[in-house]
Motif scaffolding. Structure first.
Motif, PDB file in Angstrom:
ATOM      1  N   ASN A  18      -5.307  -6.653  -5.156  1.00 62.37           N
ATOM      2  CA  ASN A  18      -4.944  -7.518  -4.039  1.00 62.37           C
ATOM      3  C   ASN A  18      -4.468  -8.860  -4.582  1.00 62.37           C
ATOM      4  O   ASN A  18      -5.275  -9.654  -5.072  1.00 62.37           O
ATOM      5  CB  ASN A  18      -6.147  -7.715  -3.121  1.00 62.37           C
ATOM      6  CG  ASN A  18      -5.851  -8.675  -1.979  1.00 62.37           C
ATOM      7  OD1 ASN A  18      -4.693  -8.945  -1.677  1.00 62.37           O
ATOM      8  ND2 ASN A  18      -6.896  -9.189  -1.357  1.00 62.37           N
ATOM      9  N   PHE A  63     -10.081  -9.708   5.404  1.00 63.94           N
ATOM     10  CA  PHE A  63      -8.809  -9.020   5.637  1.00 63.94           C
ATOM     11  C   PHE A  63      -7.640  -9.779   4.998  1.00 63.94           C
ATOM     12  O   PHE A  63      -6.501  -9.653   5.452  1.00 63.94           O
ATOM     13  CB  PHE A  63      -8.564  -8.869   7.137  1.00 63.94           C
ATOM     14  CG  PHE A  63      -9.659  -8.141   7.860  1.00 63.94           C
ATOM     15  CD1 PHE A  63      -9.834  -6.780   7.685  1.00 63.94           C
ATOM     16  CD2 PHE A  63     -10.535  -8.826   8.696  1.00 63.94           C
ATOM     17  CE1 PHE A  63     -10.851  -6.107   8.349  1.00 63.94           C
ATOM     18  CE2 PHE A  63     -11.545  -8.154   9.354  1.00 63.94           C
ATOM     19  CZ  PHE A  63     -11.717  -6.794   9.179  1.00 63.94           C
ATOM     20  N   THR A 105      -5.192  -9.704   2.796  1.00 63.32           N
ATOM     21  CA  THR A 105      -4.308  -8.922   1.937  1.00 63.32           C
ATOM     22  C   THR A 105      -2.888  -9.049   2.467  1.00 63.32           C
ATOM     23  O   THR A 105      -2.671  -9.408   3.632  1.00 63.32           O
ATOM     24  CB  THR A 105      -4.698  -7.437   1.899  1.00 63.32           C
ATOM     25  OG1 THR A 105      -4.362  -6.839   3.159  1.00 63.32           O
ATOM     26  CG2 THR A 105      -6.184  -7.263   1.603  1.00 63.32           C
ATOM     27  N   HIS A 115      -2.160  -6.877   5.595  1.00 65.38           N
ATOM     28  CA  HIS A 115      -2.682  -7.469   6.827  1.00 65.38           C
ATOM     29  C   HIS A 115      -1.799  -8.621   7.292  1.00 65.38           C
ATOM     30  O   HIS A 115      -1.602  -8.821   8.505  1.00 65.38           O
ATOM     31  CB  HIS A 115      -4.119  -7.951   6.620  1.00 65.38           C
ATOM     32  CG  HIS A 115      -5.112  -6.837   6.532  1.00 65.38           C
ATOM     33  ND1 HIS A 115      -5.436  -6.221   5.345  1.00 65.38           N
ATOM     34  CD2 HIS A 115      -5.850  -6.212   7.491  1.00 65.38           C
ATOM     35  CE1 HIS A 115      -6.335  -5.280   5.568  1.00 65.38           C
ATOM     36  NE2 HIS A 115      -6.614  -5.243   6.867  1.00 65.38           N
ATOM     37  N   TYR A 148       1.160  -0.519   0.866  1.00 66.55           N
ATOM     38  CA  TYR A 148      -0.096  -0.926   1.505  1.00 66.55           C
ATOM     39  C   TYR A 148      -1.285  -0.424   0.703  1.00 66.55           C
ATOM     40  O   TYR A 148      -2.293  -1.115   0.562  1.00 66.55           O
ATOM     41  CB  TYR A 148      -0.153  -0.373   2.925  1.00 66.55           C
ATOM     42  CG  TYR A 148       0.586  -1.206   3.956  1.00 66.55           C
ATOM     43  CD1 TYR A 148       1.595  -2.073   3.575  1.00 66.55           C
ATOM     44  CD2 TYR A 148       0.273  -1.122   5.312  1.00 66.55           C
ATOM     45  CE1 TYR A 148       2.273  -2.825   4.516  1.00 66.55           C
ATOM     46  CE2 TYR A 148       0.939  -1.875   6.256  1.00 66.55           C
ATOM     47  CZ  TYR A 148       1.945  -2.727   5.851  1.00 66.55           C
ATOM     48  OH  TYR A 148       2.601  -3.481   6.786  1.00 66.55           O
ATOM     49  N   SER A 205      -3.817  -3.254  -1.010  1.00 65.05           N
ATOM     50  CA  SER A 205      -5.045  -3.471  -0.243  1.00 65.05           C
ATOM     51  C   SER A 205      -6.306  -3.156  -1.032  1.00 65.05           C
ATOM     52  O   SER A 205      -7.413  -3.364  -0.544  1.00 65.05           O
ATOM     53  CB  SER A 205      -5.023  -2.615   1.035  1.00 65.05           C
ATOM     54  OG  SER A 205      -4.898  -1.237   0.704  1.00 65.05           O
ATOM     55  N   ASN A 249      -5.199   4.910   4.956  1.00 66.67           N
ATOM     56  CA  ASN A 249      -5.294   3.501   4.574  1.00 66.67           C
ATOM     57  C   ASN A 249      -4.272   2.667   5.347  1.00 66.67           C
ATOM     58  O   ASN A 249      -4.562   1.546   5.784  1.00 66.67           O
ATOM     59  CB  ASN A 249      -5.062   3.366   3.073  1.00 66.67           C
ATOM     60  CG  ASN A 249      -5.095   1.941   2.591  1.00 66.67           C
ATOM     61  OD1 ASN A 249      -6.156   1.352   2.403  1.00 66.67           O
ATOM     62  ND2 ASN A 249      -3.924   1.345   2.390  1.00 66.67           N
ATOM     63  N   TYR A 250      -3.064   3.233   5.531  1.00 65.40           N
ATOM     64  CA  TYR A 250      -1.996   2.539   6.239  1.00 65.40           C
ATOM     65  C   TYR A 250      -2.387   2.241   7.689  1.00 65.40           C
ATOM     66  O   TYR A 250      -2.256   1.104   8.172  1.00 65.40           O
ATOM     67  CB  TYR A 250      -0.739   3.402   6.189  1.00 65.40           C
ATOM     68  CG  TYR A 250       0.461   2.856   6.906  1.00 65.40           C
ATOM     69  CD1 TYR A 250       1.180   1.779   6.404  1.00 65.40           C
ATOM     70  CD2 TYR A 250       0.896   3.439   8.095  1.00 65.40           C
ATOM     71  CE1 TYR A 250       2.293   1.294   7.055  1.00 65.40           C
ATOM     72  CE2 TYR A 250       2.012   2.964   8.760  1.00 65.40           C
ATOM     73  CZ  TYR A 250       2.709   1.887   8.236  1.00 65.40           C
ATOM     74  OH  TYR A 250       3.807   1.405   8.884  1.00 65.40           O
ATOM     75  N   ILE A 276      -5.285  -0.371   8.184  1.00 63.62           N
ATOM     76  CA  ILE A 276      -4.874  -1.780   8.180  1.00 63.62           C
ATOM     77  C   ILE A 276      -4.372  -2.191   9.554  1.00 63.62           C
ATOM     78  O   ILE A 276      -4.688  -3.280  10.052  1.00 63.62           O
ATOM     79  CB  ILE A 276      -3.794  -1.997   7.105  1.00 63.62           C
ATOM     80  CG1 ILE A 276      -4.408  -1.824   5.706  1.00 63.62           C
ATOM     81  CG2 ILE A 276      -3.147  -3.372   7.233  1.00 63.62           C
ATOM     82  CD1 ILE A 276      -3.412  -1.815   4.582  1.00 63.62           C
ATOM     83  N   ASP A 331      -7.352  -2.695  11.630  1.00 59.52           N
ATOM     84  CA  ASP A 331      -8.031  -3.958  11.325  1.00 59.52           C
ATOM     85  C   ASP A 331      -7.427  -5.111  12.111  1.00 59.52           C
ATOM     86  O   ASP A 331      -8.153  -6.002  12.593  1.00 59.52           O
ATOM     87  CB  ASP A 331      -7.939  -4.257   9.829  1.00 59.52           C
ATOM     88  CG  ASP A 331      -8.738  -3.284   8.984  1.00 59.52           C
ATOM     89  OD1 ASP A 331      -9.643  -2.632   9.541  1.00 59.52           O
ATOM     90  OD2 ASP A 331      -8.450  -3.179   7.769  1.00 59.52           O
TER      91      ASP A 331
END
Length: 668
Positions: free
Chosen positions: A276, A335, A337, A340, A401, A405, A626-627, A630, A633
């Motif tokens: 990150n 968050f 990153t 984000h 991402y 991340s 993971n995509y 985010i 989030d």
């Protein structure tokens, strides 16, 4: 002095010497052919008495002695001969004439061995000896006209443009030493390129195929790893340099070694680490967010580099800065990153500004945007923000991402407790997108690396203009005391000007202490030639008139390595200049040589290279999870900040269904 009297006296001496030579040869012929002359009635009592008196002289004791004396006097007379110089005169023909004359002159004695009459033998002897004498005289006289200076032998002025170079290997705990050879005074000599102070910055130039990586960069990597440097490598054509670094580290690894190897590669996610660049622990204040924002925006919009300070350039940078710092402060950076940041800035203005206005530290940054929105100046607002949103949207990729991340390692590569070798790979086909992200990594890394009390480290940037690195001149100027060695690899100065602007390019070219250049052309070659300075060179000229030909020689200062020579270097040939330090003085800093590589050894070494290890088994579904996580989030941040009833947007059904479907599949 060349006065008329001296020249007249010299001519009389020459004439007398030549007449004496002829007289000795005449007496020699009469003495040793006396029988024939007597038979022909060409003798007399007077001449016989004269010969008897001369026979007491040692020079007439033998035929060889008298002929040698005559030839010696002839040679002395020819030394003083002076003829008009003629550049068309060929030395080969003249020497052939002289040697042919000597042959006739000395072989004439063989006629005495023949069984002929005394008259015929004498006639043949006189003709052969006389012919030989005349040929020696003619050839020797014309040799004085020979112009020994031939200006066409060195048409490229190669000999004049050679100079002594450093032949010692000067090594210390930081140095880079490249074996080489150079030409000087008709000899090929061994030499060394000694970069004994790499902390003063190194610039490697050369057109494609000049041998920058093969002859220089690979040695910098291997030698610095061998000497315990931490290292960062920007590998434009991944994984050319990464393989060298990884296998060099394996070669040096021991049980006590603490150096670790990390790779950032957006193409093969199973062989890349995650990091990150906006790690909250490394972002101390809002200026760090500003620097990160400027780096990523200028990396995505390279034409903005020359327009810094303009309203529509600074506004998007401030907008991204506000979002980065908001995420840094929210839940202590949970968050914070780049993915984000990208997702948060895509929210509708009224909801986005409502969230950002809750952070007082960015009030000054977002106030112009909120004011434009409240006053319904939508055109101005779009001009300020849309360019940032559109540019950042190019980074919205599941693979990006995923890498951005995670947090497998930190960027403080020269931490004495945990030194690292970090390689970041680009892809020439996607360099604009990847280059911007890598620029952010590099910018954040420099903040951590350029500090006191750290381990020595080496930063190598292959194809440097393909990334944006703000304030590279400050790094080179200040990092020397912190033991940070910076190496920039560039194809041409014009390429640097195109991507960084003329002013920044000039600063980079002039601030580095070590320059290593292969073949370059145009302004780059001219500037390098001027930088390398001048040496004393000999100049020769010929003046021809109807009565004389004169040759003049002079010396003058001229460029040691002309631009034309730099433009015609072969692969592996380099010119340059090295910097020294007070402990290791180098008098011969400039070099023009050919780096010597053991091609067979390098080929054998590369055949034994190990591939970059696989870190994890990864499928596309995990990357997509993971995509979408985010994106989820960001929804949670909005819900928490504005309240459930005021949630500004809901996930679309498609996004919700796709995300939940992937999650259920993974659980199964």
């Amino acid at each position: 002095m060349a006065t008329g009297e001296n020249e007249q006296g010299l001519r009389k001496v020459i004439d007398f010497t030549r007449m004496l030579s002829i007289a000795i040869l005449t007496i020699h012929t009469y003495w040793y052919c006396y029988q024939a002359f007597n038979d022909m009635g060409l003798s007399s009592t007077i001449t016989d008495r004269i010969l008897l008196s001369l026979s007491a002289m040692k020079v007439f004791n033998s035929a060889i002695a008298s002929k040698a004396a005559s030839l010696l006097l002839l040679g002395i007379s020819l030394v003083g001969a002076k003829g008009r110089k003629d550049e068309k005169t060929h030395a080969g023909k003249l020497w052939a004439t002289v040697f042919l004359g000597l042959f006739f002159y000395w072989s004439a004695a063989l006629f005495f061995e023949l069984n002929f009459s005394a008259y015929l033998i004498t006639l043949a002897y006189i003709v052969a000896t006389g012919l030989g004498y005349i040929l020696v005289l003619a050839g020797g006289t014309k040799l004085s006209r020979l112009l020994t200076l031939n200006l066409t032998n060195d048409i490229f002025n190669k000999e004049n443009e050679t100079f002594p170079q450093e032949e010692r290997k000067l090594e210390n705990e930081f140095s880079i030493n490249l074996p080489a050879q150079y030409y000087y005074k008709d000899k090929v000599r061994k030499s060394w390129i000694n970069i004994i102070n790499p902390f003063r910055g190194s610039l490697i130039l050369g057109t494609p195929g000049a041998g920058k990586s093969y002859f220089a960069v690979r040695h910098i990597i291997s030698q610095h790893i061998e000497k315990g440097f931490g290292m960062f490598i920007y590998d434009f054509k991944y994984d050319d340099l990464t393989r060298i670094a990884y296998n060099s580290l394996l070669k040096q690894s021991t049980e006590s070694s603490t150096t670790k190897f990390f790779v950032i590669n957006f193409e093969n996610l199973s062989r890349t680490h995650r990091c990150n660049p906006l790690d909250p622990s490394s972002m101390i204040d809002i200026t760090d967010a500003t620097e990160a924002s400027r780096t990523i925006m200028l990396g995505l919009n390279r034409e903005w580099i020359k327009k810094q300070g303009d309203f529509f350039v600074e506004s998007p940078i401030n907008f991204v800065t506000a979002i980065i710092w908001y995420l840094r402060k929210y839940r202590d950076g949970a968050f914070c990153t780049l993915p984000h940041v990208i997702e948060l800035m895509q929210i509708e203005y009224k909801h986005l500004f409502a969230v950002l206005s809750r952070e007082p530290e960015i009030e000054v940054l977002i106030n112009p945007f909120i004011s434009a929105w409240q006053n319904e100046a939508y055109d101005q607002l779009e001009g300020q923000v849309a360019s940032a949103k559109i540019s950042m949207a190019r980074l919205s990729s599941p693979s990006l991402y995923y890498v951005l991340s995670g947090n497998d390692f930190t960027l403080d590569l020269n931490d004495p407790r945990s030194p690292k070798i970090i390689c970041m790979g680009n892809n020439p086909l996607k360099q604009q997108v990847y280059g911007a992200v890598l620029s952010l990594y590099i910018s954040r890394m420099i903040k951590l690396v350029n500090q006191k009390g750290r381990q020595k480290c080496s930063l190598i940037f292959d194809e440097f203009p393909t990334i944006y690195f703000n304030n590279i001149d400050s790094l080179i100027a200040t990092a020397r005391s912190n033991k940070v060695a910076t190496t920039l690899v560039v194809q041409d100065y014009s390429q640097l000007k195109k991507d960084y602007g003329k002013e920044q390019a000039e600063v980079i070219l002039n601030i580095v202490g070590n320059i290593l250049s292969g073949q370059v052309t145009g302004d780059t070659a001219k500037q390098l030639s001027e930088r390398f300075g001048k040496i004393i060179q000999q100049r020769q000229s010929i003046s021809v008139n109807s009565s004389d030909t004169s040759v003049s020689r002079s010396t003058q200062l001229d460029y040691a390595i002309p631009a034309s020579k730099i433009s015609t270097l072969s692969s592996g040939q380099f010119v340059g200049m090295v910097a020294d330090d007070p402990q290791n003085r180098i008098e011969l800093k400039v070099f023009h040589n050919e780096v010597l590589n053991d091609h067979d050894a390098i080929k054998a070494e590369e055949d034994c290279y190990k591939d970059i290890p696989k870190l994890r088994d990864l499928d596309q579904e995990a990357v997509l999870v993971n995509y979408f996580q985010i994106k989820q989030d960001i929804q949670e941040i909005l819900s928490a900040e504005l309240g459930t009833s005021e949630t500004p947007i809901e996930k679309t059904d498609a996004v919700a269904n796709e995300s939940s479907g992937i999650m259920r599949g993974l659980q199964i």
